[in-house]
Design a protein around this motif. Structure first.
Motif, PDB file in Angstrom:
ATOM      1  N   ILE A 268       1.090  -1.384   0.082  1.00 49.43           N
ATOM      2  CA  ILE A 268       0.010  -0.562  -0.231  1.00 49.43           C
ATOM      3  C   ILE A 268       0.595   0.821  -0.142  1.00 49.43           C
ATOM      4  O   ILE A 268       0.855   2.145  -0.956  1.00 49.43           O
ATOM      5  CB  ILE A 268      -0.705   0.101   0.970  1.00 49.43           C
ATOM      6  CG1 ILE A 268      -1.999  -1.262   1.045  1.00 49.43           C
ATOM      7  CG2 ILE A 268      -1.532   1.197   1.605  1.00 49.43           C
ATOM      8  CD1 ILE A 268      -2.473  -1.514   2.114  1.00 49.43           C
ATOM      9  N   LEU A 269       1.536   0.964   0.618  1.00 50.11           N
ATOM     10  CA  LEU A 269       2.905   2.511   1.009  1.00 50.11           C
ATOM     11  C   LEU A 269       3.377   2.621  -0.926  1.00 50.11           C
ATOM     12  O   LEU A 269       3.792   3.697  -0.789  1.00 50.11           O
ATOM     13  CB  LEU A 269       3.691   2.261   2.339  1.00 50.11           C
ATOM     14  CG  LEU A 269       3.087   2.508   3.986  1.00 50.11           C
ATOM     15  CD1 LEU A 269       4.193   1.091   4.810  1.00 50.11           C
ATOM     16  CD2 LEU A 269       2.235   3.804   3.809  1.00 50.11           C
ATOM     17  N   ALA A 270       3.607   1.596  -0.857  1.00 49.91           N
ATOM     18  CA  ALA A 270       4.419   1.574  -1.691  1.00 49.91           C
ATOM     19  C   ALA A 270       3.648   1.815  -4.009  1.00 49.91           C
ATOM     20  O   ALA A 270       4.224   2.255  -4.652  1.00 49.91           O
ATOM     21  CB  ALA A 270       5.156   0.370  -2.556  1.00 49.91           C
ATOM     22  N   GLY A 271       2.058   1.818  -3.042  1.00 49.72           N
ATOM     23  CA  GLY A 271       1.705   1.935  -4.270  1.00 49.72           C
ATOM     24  C   GLY A 271       1.629   0.834  -5.560  1.00 49.72           C
ATOM     25  O   GLY A 271       0.706   1.015  -6.296  1.00 49.72           O
ATOM     26  N   HIS A 272       1.796  -0.693  -5.071  1.00 50.16           N
ATOM     27  CA  HIS A 272       2.184  -1.234  -5.880  1.00 50.16           C
ATOM     28  C   HIS A 272       1.021  -2.387  -5.817  1.00 50.16           C
ATOM     29  O   HIS A 272       0.573  -2.719  -4.904  1.00 50.16           O
ATOM     30  CB  HIS A 272       3.288  -2.047  -5.525  1.00 50.16           C
ATOM     31  CG  HIS A 272       3.815  -3.758  -6.057  1.00 50.16           C
ATOM     32  ND1 HIS A 272       4.463  -3.310  -7.582  1.00 50.16           N
ATOM     33  CD2 HIS A 272       3.394  -4.988  -6.254  1.00 50.16           C
ATOM     34  CE1 HIS A 272       3.763  -5.179  -8.195  1.00 50.16           C
ATOM     35  NE2 HIS A 272       3.534  -5.583  -6.770  1.00 50.16           N
ATOM     36  N   TYR A 273      -0.080  -3.239  -6.343  1.00 47.82           N
ATOM     37  CA  TYR A 273      -0.998  -3.643  -6.744  1.00 47.82           C
ATOM     38  C   TYR A 273      -1.167  -4.621  -7.262  1.00 47.82           C
ATOM     39  O   TYR A 273      -0.786  -4.588  -8.220  1.00 47.82           O
ATOM     40  CB  TYR A 273      -2.489  -2.745  -6.374  1.00 47.82           C
ATOM     41  CG  TYR A 273      -2.633  -1.591  -5.482  1.00 47.82           C
ATOM     42  CD1 TYR A 273      -1.944  -1.705  -4.340  1.00 47.82           C
ATOM     43  CD2 TYR A 273      -2.093  -0.626  -5.810  1.00 47.82           C
ATOM     44  CE1 TYR A 273      -2.596  -0.339  -3.018  1.00 47.82           C
ATOM     45  CE2 TYR A 273      -2.072   1.207  -4.700  1.00 47.82           C
ATOM     46  CZ  TYR A 273      -2.622   0.310  -3.164  1.00 47.82           C
ATOM     47  OH  TYR A 273      -2.524   1.036  -2.758  1.00 47.82           O
ATOM     48  N   LEU A 274      -1.677  -5.881  -7.027  1.00 51.97           N
ATOM     49  CA  LEU A 274      -2.120  -7.149  -7.955  1.00 51.97           C
ATOM     50  C   LEU A 274      -3.164  -6.777  -7.946  1.00 51.97           C
ATOM     51  O   LEU A 274      -4.032  -6.608  -7.095  1.00 51.97           O
ATOM     52  CB  LEU A 274      -1.971  -8.559  -7.070  1.00 51.97           C
ATOM     53  CG  LEU A 274      -0.481  -8.485  -7.843  1.00 51.97           C
ATOM     54  CD1 LEU A 274      -0.237 -10.644  -7.082  1.00 51.97           C
ATOM     55  CD2 LEU A 274      -0.146  -8.236  -8.718  1.00 51.97           C
ATOM     56  N   GLU A 275      -4.016  -6.718  -8.941  1.00 49.72           N
ATOM     57  CA  GLU A 275      -5.710  -6.245  -9.339  1.00 49.72           C
ATOM     58  C   GLU A 275      -6.644  -7.539  -9.994  1.00 49.72           C
ATOM     59  O   GLU A 275      -5.643  -7.658 -10.851  1.00 49.72           O
ATOM     60  CB  GLU A 275      -5.767  -4.621 -10.038  1.00 49.72           C
ATOM     61  CG  GLU A 275      -6.973  -4.076  -9.611  1.00 49.72           C
ATOM     62  CD  GLU A 275      -7.503  -3.223 -10.130  1.00 49.72           C
ATOM     63  OE1 GLU A 275      -8.547  -2.118 -11.011  1.00 49.72           O
ATOM     64  OE2 GLU A 275      -6.527  -2.726 -10.608  1.00 49.72           O
ATOM     65  N   ARG A 276      -7.389  -7.612  -9.922  1.00 51.08           N
ATOM     66  CA  ARG A 276      -8.237  -8.297 -10.762  1.00 51.08           C
ATOM     67  C   ARG A 276      -9.487  -7.461 -11.335  1.00 51.08           C
ATOM     68  O   ARG A 276     -10.670  -7.782 -10.564  1.00 51.08           O
ATOM     69  CB  ARG A 276      -8.722  -9.484 -10.309  1.00 51.08           C
ATOM     70  CG  ARG A 276      -9.959 -10.970 -11.113  1.00 51.08           C
ATOM     71  CD  ARG A 276      -9.440 -11.747 -10.932  1.00 51.08           C
ATOM     72  NE  ARG A 276     -10.195 -12.990 -11.169  1.00 51.08           N
ATOM     73  CZ  ARG A 276      -9.894 -13.145 -12.771  1.00 51.08           C
ATOM     74  NH1 ARG A 276      -8.864 -12.455 -13.645  1.00 51.08           N
ATOM     75  NH2 ARG A 276     -11.081 -13.949 -13.393  1.00 51.08           N
ATOM     76  N   PRO A 277      -9.117  -7.111 -12.559  1.00 43.19           N
ATOM     77  CA  PRO A 277     -10.066  -6.438 -12.853  1.00 43.19           C
ATOM     78  C   PRO A 277     -11.313  -6.588 -12.768  1.00 43.19           C
ATOM     79  O   PRO A 277     -11.740  -8.073 -13.019  1.00 43.19           O
ATOM     80  CB  PRO A 277      -9.552  -5.714 -14.317  1.00 43.19           C
ATOM     81  CG  PRO A 277      -8.491  -5.550 -13.981  1.00 43.19           C
ATOM     82  CD  PRO A 277      -7.986  -7.281 -13.256  1.00 43.19           C
ATOM     83  N   ASP A 278     -12.640  -5.549 -12.880  1.00 39.95           N
ATOM     84  CA  ASP A 278     -14.073  -6.157 -12.791  1.00 39.95           C
ATOM     85  C   ASP A 278     -14.643  -6.347 -14.673  1.00 39.95           C
ATOM     86  O   ASP A 278     -16.134  -7.710 -14.485  1.00 39.95           O
ATOM     87  CB  ASP A 278     -15.083  -4.777 -12.444  1.00 39.95           C
ATOM     88  CG  ASP A 278     -14.571  -3.480 -13.101  1.00 39.95           C
ATOM     89  OD1 ASP A 278     -14.372  -3.623 -14.166  1.00 39.95           O
ATOM     90  OD2 ASP A 278     -15.838  -2.802 -12.932  1.00 39.95           O
TER      91      ASP A 278
END
Length: 729
Positions: free
Chosen positions: A337-347
């Motif tokens: 969260i602090l690094a702004g690094h995310y894995l995302e499964r978009p809708d």
């Protein structure tokens, strides 16, 4: 259609999102993480204090006196820690606290003194003055009791509370009121692995008492950023008219916007080795680490305190490890969260995966019949690789979790089902070919056609072919002589070896017509030497008939009418061959003038007294065989005259001097005969007669002797070309 049906089944099953499909998707994402774990930031903003086995050994059995934890908290605060988050629920009072000891030993002379000493829990809480502390609590299952929790910073919600998918709990196991009130924030520490026990996502929010509450990582980040209330975006708060309520979309805390799953969870991208600074608790509590070193390790960071010792029962499995402390999972989430690094499964991921599955599956279903087995396998493999590589690129370049399983499953299902269907169809075709041809073709030809049905073109087609019509002479008298059963036994004894000869010479046996056999060459398989094969088959059948006459005369089991003779008509030319007949019943046969002429030639064998007569088109293709021209005839049903030839033997006979002498005498006779010079014709015939007897065609000499005698008395017209008009078939 088989491929489309398989694709439809896969899509229908996928629509229900069954557990095996979820498990396969999880394995795919785990594989991506193992290949490309998160590299982290150059400087971590999170640290972990680990209550490990060595700390337990040095400080004693857990739970420790809160004075130990007070020392830990105070030193972390003095070293400049931004926030201290405890992955521990302090739900019970410290049993080593002075008042607790005095209560257990009220008669002790030390009891009054103990009661004057400060509580360990109070000392622990006083250490919170050095650094903001996030206290943890644990959600309880149905029927386990617990109490309601109040968030220190209530969520604001855009849309409807997402109760459909976000986990909802009835109560929680909370810290002691003293500790909870002194803590700057509270967050739940509950981690739920998937069905296989692996923790792939960290819940950042859950619902209890009708309100969303923050997870430990989210609350620690909120306090570290100095942010106010976090904002929860629900599915119906996105402004999209098609969105339905009940799912979480994202959480905004300070400048960070964290993408969530529908259940309010955050995908964790684990590092191969923890990027966070990890300090054993005993080093801080026991003073083993200096203040300067501790400051270098934790200053300005969120410090998570938890345990990896087995006795603390806080070990979980991740995609990269079978056993890791739960505190490290919370720390990894906060770090991301602090690094702004995310894995995302978009809708839109599910729709895209479904579309790719349909396109890949349908495309393969259309391509496979055109490509064949080998190229089809390569095409399927290429599509599978493309699906996996596309998902891999999305993971590594954009942090998107796009599932390759559904497209790959669709491709495999289409390929497998369509391959099985093609195999079944080919086997069915082979069985059909065997059923249709094994009684009419040689076994070798049937094997070739079954192995490569492309060699067989069903339906009418024009081919240059050799045709044979074979008939038993005097069969009517034979039928009159025997009973129907005896006639059948005779025909079986005769036709079986004749059919074997035909098969051995690559013939296609069209049909039996009573005692007659119709056979042909150069269909359904190509046979460039069909004239030679037809000639050799005819000669072999004549020899076999003589052998049968000799052999059958020595037995009594099968009725045999003495000397059986056959006549064979051979012709070559264009025929139409293929499956012919009606819609209800088909027969693989041939038609054409070539067939009709072969039948007429067979009829002329009785007139000319020779066993094999063939047309000119075939005779010209047998330059090495013992062939003589018999006559020029206009057969019944045809206006144009034709030259007919007798086949007397193969290359060995043609090489004999006697055959050359006979052929020369007979040719001289025909020349004089057609020139109407009757004396010369008769003289040439007399020279040929001894040879006719040698070759078993003595009746041919008698036939022409009668004709010459008749024509010399009643000469034909001057323009007569020697053509004989046949009056019978």
């Amino acid at each position: 259609m088989a491929g489309f049906a398989a694709l439809a089944v896969v899509m229908l099953v996928a629509a229900g999102n069954p557990m095996p499909l979820q498990r396969a998707e999880a394995i795919a994402f785990d594989t991506f993480q193992r290949i490309a774990p998160w590299q982290g930031q150059p400087v971590s903003r999170v640290a972990v204090v680990d209550i490990d086995e060595e700390s337990i050994r040095r400080s004693g059995q857990w739970p420790w006196p809160r004075t130990e934890l007070a020392t830990l908290t105070r030193r972390l605060g003095e070293a400049g820690a931004k926030v201290v988050a405890y992955d521990i629920v302090f739900s019970e009072a410290d049993r080593t606290s002075p008042e607790a000891v005095a209560a257990r030993y009220p008669q002790s002379p030390l009891a009054p003194t103990l009661l004057t000493l400060p509580s360990h829990d109070r000392l622990f809480v006083e250490s919170f003055d050095k650094v903001p502390v996030v206290a943890g609590y644990f959600f309880l299952g149905p029927g386990e009791g617990g109490s309601d929790v109040e968030a220190r910073a209530s969520f604001t919600i855009a849309g409807t509370l997402p109760e459909r998918d976000v986990a909802t709990y009835a109560g929680a196991l909370r810290p002691l009121p003293l500790i909870e009130q002194a803590a700057a924030g509270t967050g739940f520490v509950t981690l739920q692995g998937d069905d296989d026990g692996i923790v792939r996502r960290v819940p950042l929010t859950a619902i209890q008492g009708g309100k969303p509450l923050p997870g430990l990582a989210l609350e620690a980040v909120r306090m570290a950023l100095g942010a106010g209330s976090p904002n929860l975006l629900a599915s119906d708060g996105t402004g999209e008219t098609l969105a339905s309520p009940g799912a979480a979309v994202s959480i905004r805390v300070g400048p960070a916007e964290i993408p969530l799953t529908d259940a309010g969870e955050m995908w964790v991208h684990y590092a191969a080795t923890p990027r966070t600074e990890t300090l054993p608790a005993w080093r801080i509590i026991g003073g083993d680490i200096s203040d300067a070193a501790l400051k270098a390790a934790v200053a300005g960071k969120i410090v998570f305190v938890g345990g990896s010792a087995e006795g603390l029962q806080d070990l979980v499995a991740t995609p990269l490890s079978q056993s890791v402390a739960g505190v490290n999972v919370h720390a990894a989430a906060a770090e991301q969260i602090l690094a702004g690094h995310y894995l995302e499964r978009p809708d839109w991921a599910g729709a895209l995966e479904g579309l790719l599955a349909v396109l890949a599956g349908a495309g393969l279903a259309l391509l496979l019949p055109r490509l064949g087995a080998a190229l089809g396998a390569l095409a399927a493999l290429g599509l599978i690789v493309a699906s996996g590589f596309s998902s891999w690129l999305a993971f590594t370049r954009a942090g998107y979790l796009l599932d390759p399983v559904l497209p790959v499953l669709a491709i495999l299902a289409v390929y497998a089902v369509q391959t099985v269907a093609a195999f079944y169809r080919e086997e069915h075709q082979r069985r059909f070919i065997h059923a249709a041809f094994d009684r009419y073709l040689s076994p070798e030809l049937v094997r070739q056609i079954a192995a490569d049905p492309g060699k067989l073109e069903l339906g009418g087609e024009e081919r240059d072919m050799s045709v044979m019509m074979c008939d038993i002479r005097g069969f009517s008298r034979i039928s009159e002589r025997y009973s129907p059963r005896e006639v059948i036994e005779f025909l079986i004894a005769f036709l079986t070896p004749m059919s074997a000869i035909l098969f051995a010479h690559k013939a296609t046996l069209d049909k039996y017509i009573g005692d007659a056999i119709l056979a042909f060459w150069n269909a359904p398989l190509d046979d460039p030497d069909h004239p030679v094969h037809a000639a050799r088959a005819a000669l072999a059948m004549i020899d076999e008939t003589r052998a049968l006459n000799a052999a059958m005369a020595q037995q009594d089991e099968v009725p045999w009418p003495g000397e059986v003779e056959i006549g064979i008509g051979l012709n070559a030319g264009l025929c139409c061959v293929g499956n012919m007949g009606s819609r209800e019943r088909l027969s693989y046969t041939l038609i054409g003038d070539t067939v009709n002429v072969a039948s007429r030639l067979e009829g002329l064998t009785k007139l000319y007294g020779v066993p094999v007569i063939m047309g000119e088109a075939l005779a010209l293709r047998l330059p090495d065989f013992a062939v003589i021209e018999l006559d020029r005839v206009r057969v019944v049903g045809r206006d144009a005259p034709m030259a007919i030839y007798a086949l007397l033997g193969d290359e060995r006979l043609r090489a004999e001097a006697s055959f050359a002498a006979m052929a020369a005498s007979h040719a001289a006779m025909l020349e004089a005969y057609r020139a109407q010079t009757w004396p010369q014709a008769l003289a040439a015939l007399e020279g040929a007669k001894p040879h006719f007897a040698r070759f078993g065609i003595a009746s041919l000499g008698a036939l022409f002797a009668d004709r010459i005698a008749s024509l010399s008395v009643n000469p034909p017209d001057k323009d007569w070309d020697g053509t004989y008009q046949a009056t019978a078939k």
